[in-house]
Design an enzyme around this catalytic site. Structure first.
Site, short mmCIF file in Angstrom:
data_model
loop_
_atom_site.label_atom_id
_atom_site.label_comp_id
_atom_site.label_asym_id
_atom_site.label_seq_id
_atom_site.Cartn_x
_atom_site.Cartn_y
_atom_site.Cartn_z
N ARG A 1 -42.63 36.69 -39.85
CA ARG A 1 -43.62 37.72 -39.58
C ARG A 1 -45.02 37.11 -39.61
O ARG A 1 -45.78 37.28 -40.54
CB ARG A 1 -43.50 38.86 -40.60
N PRO A 2 -45.37 36.37 -38.56
CA PRO A 2 -46.68 35.68 -38.56
C PRO A 2 -47.84 36.67 -38.47
O PRO A 2 -47.64 37.83 -38.09
CB PRO A 2 -46.62 34.82 -37.30
N LYS B 1 -43.92 57.12 -40.98
CA LYS B 1 -44.26 56.07 -41.94
C LYS B 1 -45.23 55.08 -41.28
O LYS B 1 -46.25 54.71 -41.84
CB LYS B 1 -43.00 55.33 -42.37
N ASN B 2 -44.92 54.68 -40.04
CA ASN B 2 -45.70 53.62 -39.39
C ASN B 2 -47.05 54.09 -38.86
O ASN B 2 -47.88 53.26 -38.49
CB ASN B 2 -44.87 52.95 -38.29
N ARG C 1 -37.24 52.81 -48.21
CA ARG C 1 -38.58 52.36 -47.79
C ARG C 1 -39.12 53.25 -46.67
O ARG C 1 -40.31 53.45 -46.54
CB ARG C 1 -38.52 50.92 -47.27
N CYS D 1 -39.22 38.21 -43.44
CA CYS D 1 -38.16 39.10 -43.94
C CYS D 1 -36.93 38.86 -43.08
O CYS D 1 -36.96 38.07 -42.15
CB CYS D 1 -38.62 40.55 -43.87
N ASP E 1 -37.18 49.10 -33.42
CA ASP E 1 -36.83 49.83 -34.65
C ASP E 1 -35.67 50.79 -34.45
O ASP E 1 -35.19 51.37 -35.42
CB ASP E 1 -38.04 50.60 -35.18
N LEU F 1 -52.12 36.38 -34.85
CA LEU F 1 -52.88 37.20 -33.89
C LEU F 1 -53.90 38.08 -34.62
O LEU F 1 -55.02 38.29 -34.13
CB LEU F 1 -51.92 38.08 -33.08
C1 EPZ Z 1 -44.74 47.03 -36.57
O1 EPZ Z 1 -44.68 45.82 -37.30
C2 EPZ Z 1 -43.81 48.01 -37.29
N1 EPZ Z 1 -44.24 48.19 -38.67
C3 EPZ Z 1 -42.37 47.45 -37.29
O2 EPZ Z 1 -41.53 48.45 -37.86
C4 EPZ Z 1 -41.94 47.23 -35.83
O3 EPZ Z 1 -40.65 46.66 -35.81
C5 EPZ Z 1 -42.94 46.28 -35.14
O4 EPZ Z 1 -44.28 46.85 -35.22
C6 EPZ Z 1 -42.61 46.09 -33.66
O5 EPZ Z 1 -42.65 47.33 -33.00
C7 EPZ Z 1 -45.27 49.03 -38.91
O6 EPZ Z 1 -45.85 49.63 -38.01
C8 EPZ Z 1 -45.64 49.23 -40.35
P1 EPZ Z 1 -45.80 43.31 -34.50
P2 EPZ Z 1 -45.75 44.65 -36.96
O7 EPZ Z 1 -47.02 42.62 -34.99
O8 EPZ Z 1 -47.02 45.23 -36.50
C9 EPZ Z 1 -45.09 38.83 -33.29
C10 EPZ Z 1 -39.98 49.34 -39.36
O9 EPZ Z 1 -38.76 49.22 -39.25
N2 EPZ Z 1 -46.38 38.57 -33.95
O10 EPZ Z 1 -45.94 44.37 -33.45
O11 EPZ Z 1 -45.76 43.74 -38.11
C11 EPZ Z 1 -43.99 39.24 -34.26
O12 EPZ Z 1 -43.35 38.12 -34.82
C12 EPZ Z 1 -40.88 48.15 -39.11
O13 EPZ Z 1 -40.58 50.42 -39.56
C13 EPZ Z 1 -46.99 37.32 -33.84
O14 EPZ Z 1 -46.44 36.42 -33.22
O15 EPZ Z 1 -45.03 43.92 -35.74
C14 EPZ Z 1 -43.06 40.04 -33.36
O16 EPZ Z 1 -42.21 39.16 -32.66
C15 EPZ Z 1 -40.08 46.85 -39.08
N3 EPZ Z 1 -48.18 37.09 -34.46
C16 EPZ Z 1 -44.00 40.71 -32.35
O17 EPZ Z 1 -45.23 39.96 -32.41
C17 EPZ Z 1 -48.83 38.08 -35.16
O18 EPZ Z 1 -49.95 37.82 -35.68
C18 EPZ Z 1 -44.32 42.15 -32.67
O19 EPZ Z 1 -44.75 42.20 -34.01
C19 EPZ Z 1 -48.22 39.35 -35.26
C20 EPZ Z 1 -47.00 39.58 -34.66
#
Ligand code: EPZ
Length: 422
Positions: free
Chosen positions: A120-121, A22-23, A401, A115, A309, A124
């Site tokens: 979920r900022p 999915k991801n 989902r 969520c 995850d 970056l």
């Molecule tokens: C991806 O989400 C995955 N989703 C998530 O899987 C997964 O939990 C996550 O990566 C972490 O591995 C998809 O790939 C569709 P991140 P993503 O940006 O990219 C912080 C599932 O269960 N952050 O890597 O949205 C954030 O708060 C889902 O399949 C910022 O601070 O996650 C977190 O603490 C749930 N600023 C960390 O970084 C930003 O602009 C990692 O988040 C973006 C993120």
């Protein structure tokens, strides 16, 4: 809203085929916005998240045909505004931002909501796209990015307080493929799904090196062309079924997975006392429940470390593993909604400051429980497999989902589960 009844006590046997990731599918579907040519993507799982992404592409003007796991997409004309009512339902839709900006020079996307697993900022994402020359405006819950003179390659560091960002790396990498000049992303996410996206983009004619490491370099090109691509296996679905097999299985075979994407998950399952034997090619394994089980210490971290995850699913397995386990989620410290539900089933778990201390109990007992997010719901299904009685899991849309036909796959393995249309 559908419910799933999981009757505890069945022994899982036989084999299960792991679906496409999915991801990996979500950013790859978004990347088709970068070309007006036809793209064919195979092994896209039939889950509501990929269905949402297809709907978003449709609403942006793309022609999309889907038959079984194959999606054919042609983004001839692309609109610049992503529809709020669809975007708000799936955070990952943020990854249309980079491709539309690169293609059109302007994009409007609603700010994704938070969520239950945490805030979920997207700061970056915006920092990276600004570095490429985009102007960012926020108004009424919408983000508007403009780059009337096109994007320019730049050097940037995308590290956040919790380390790299997966979709942030994806967004910037996609936008940079059509920027003028060279972009380097330091502190890039190295997940297999990011590598799969980079491979997809390079097959379209992009020039990306370093995917899978912390430094990705993208040399901008004029145009990208259509491509055919098969998505990698879903390592989180595979890990979930590994945990199910360790909990309730007898020599369960997992087909069509990828050993190299699951080193840390496999190690955790084996450290708690079970065995996982892969074939030579690393695309099939047999999971055997261990005789002597023990608690483990786990801390989630960016790939290649233990994935957040798979935190909830491992917590469910450890809830009935003798001994004490300590599970820290350093990426999403609030991602413990499943623990309250597991405690309703008799688990002994104390959660504090992003860490769960689990004291294994002999057996859980069924209770009506509520799914709260994708992976928490998978944890509740796992817990129900060996709980005494029939566990009723409500709000099943969470699990739909990200898990393709999970009830059918469990039935094929001999689990006693039934989906009720509520
Ligand atoms: C991806 O989400 C995955 N989703 C998530 O899987 C997964 O939990 C996550 O990566 C972490 O591995 C998809 O790939 C569709 P991140 P993503 O940006 O990219 C912080 C599932 O269960 N952050 O890597 O949205 C954030 O708060 C889902 O399949 C910022 O601070 O996650 C977190 O603490 C749930 N600023 C960390 O970084 C930003 O602009 C990692 O988040 C973006 C993120």
């Amino acid at each position: 809203m559908d419910k799933l009844i999981v009757h505890g006590g069945a022994t899982l046997k036989g084999a299960v085929n792991i679906s496409g990731s999915k991801n990996a599918s979500l950013p790859i579907l978004a990347a088709t916005l970068l070309t007006e040519d036809d793209c064919i993507i195979r092994r896209v799982p039939d889950v509501s998240d990929t269905n949402y992404m297809v709907q978003i592409l449709n609403s942006l003007g793309a022609e999309v045909e889907r038959s079984s796991g194959t999606v054919r997409i042609k983004c001839g004309e692309v609109m610049e505004v992503a529809p709020y009512d669809l975007v708000r339902r799936m955070r990952a839709s943020i990854c249309v931002m980079g491709p539309i900006l690169a293609r059109q020079g302007r994009v409007v996307v609603s700010l994704p909501g938070g969520c239950v697993i945490g805030d979920r900022p997207v700061d970056l994402h915006l920092m990276g796209l600004k570095a490429l020359g985009a102007k960012v405006e926020m108004e009424g819950g919408d983000i508007t990015l403009t780059a009337p003179d096109g994007l320019k390659g730049a050097a940037m560091d995308l590290r956040g307080t919790s380390g790299p960002t997966v979709l942030g790396t994806d967004n910037v990498m996609m936008a940079a493929t059509l920027a003028e000049g060279v972009t380097t992303i330091e502190s890039a996410a190295a997940e297999p799904e990011v590598v799969d996206l980079a491979n997809f983009l390079n097959s379209m004619g992009a020039k990306i090196t370093g995917a899978g490491t912390r430094r990705i370099t993208i040399e901008g090109v004029e145009k990208l062309h259509g491509v055919e691509h098969t998505v990698i296996p879903d390592r989180i679905e595979a890990g979930t079924f590994m945990a199910a097999a360790a909990l309730a299985g007898e020599d369960v075979v997992l087909n069509r997975l990828c050993r190299d994407h699951m080193i840390e998950v496999t190690a955790a399952i084996e450290e708690s006392g079970h065995t996982v034997e892969f074939n030579e090619a690393g695309d099939r394994c047999v999971v055997r429940r261990g005789e002597i089980l023990r608690g483990v210490e786990l801390e989630t971290a960016p790939y290649p470390k233990y994935p957040t995850d798979m935190q909830a699913q491992m917590t469910a397995l450890l809830a009935t593993t003798p001994g004490i386990s300590v599970i820290k989620d350093a990426i999403f410290p609030q991602r413990f909604m499943h623990c309250a539900e597991l405690k309703r089933m008799g688990a002994d778990i104390k959660v504090k400051d992003g860490t769960a201390v689990v004291r294994g109990v002999a057996q859980l007992s069924a209770a009506p429980v509520m799914a709260s997010d994708l992976r928490a719901s998978a944890a509740l299904v796992l817990a129900g497999l060996t709980a005494k009685g029939a566990t009723e899991i409500s709000r099943l849309y969470h699990i739909d989902r990200g898990y393709e036909h999970i009830d059918e796959k469990l039935l094929m393995l001999g689990a006693h589960v039934e989906r009720l249309q509520a």
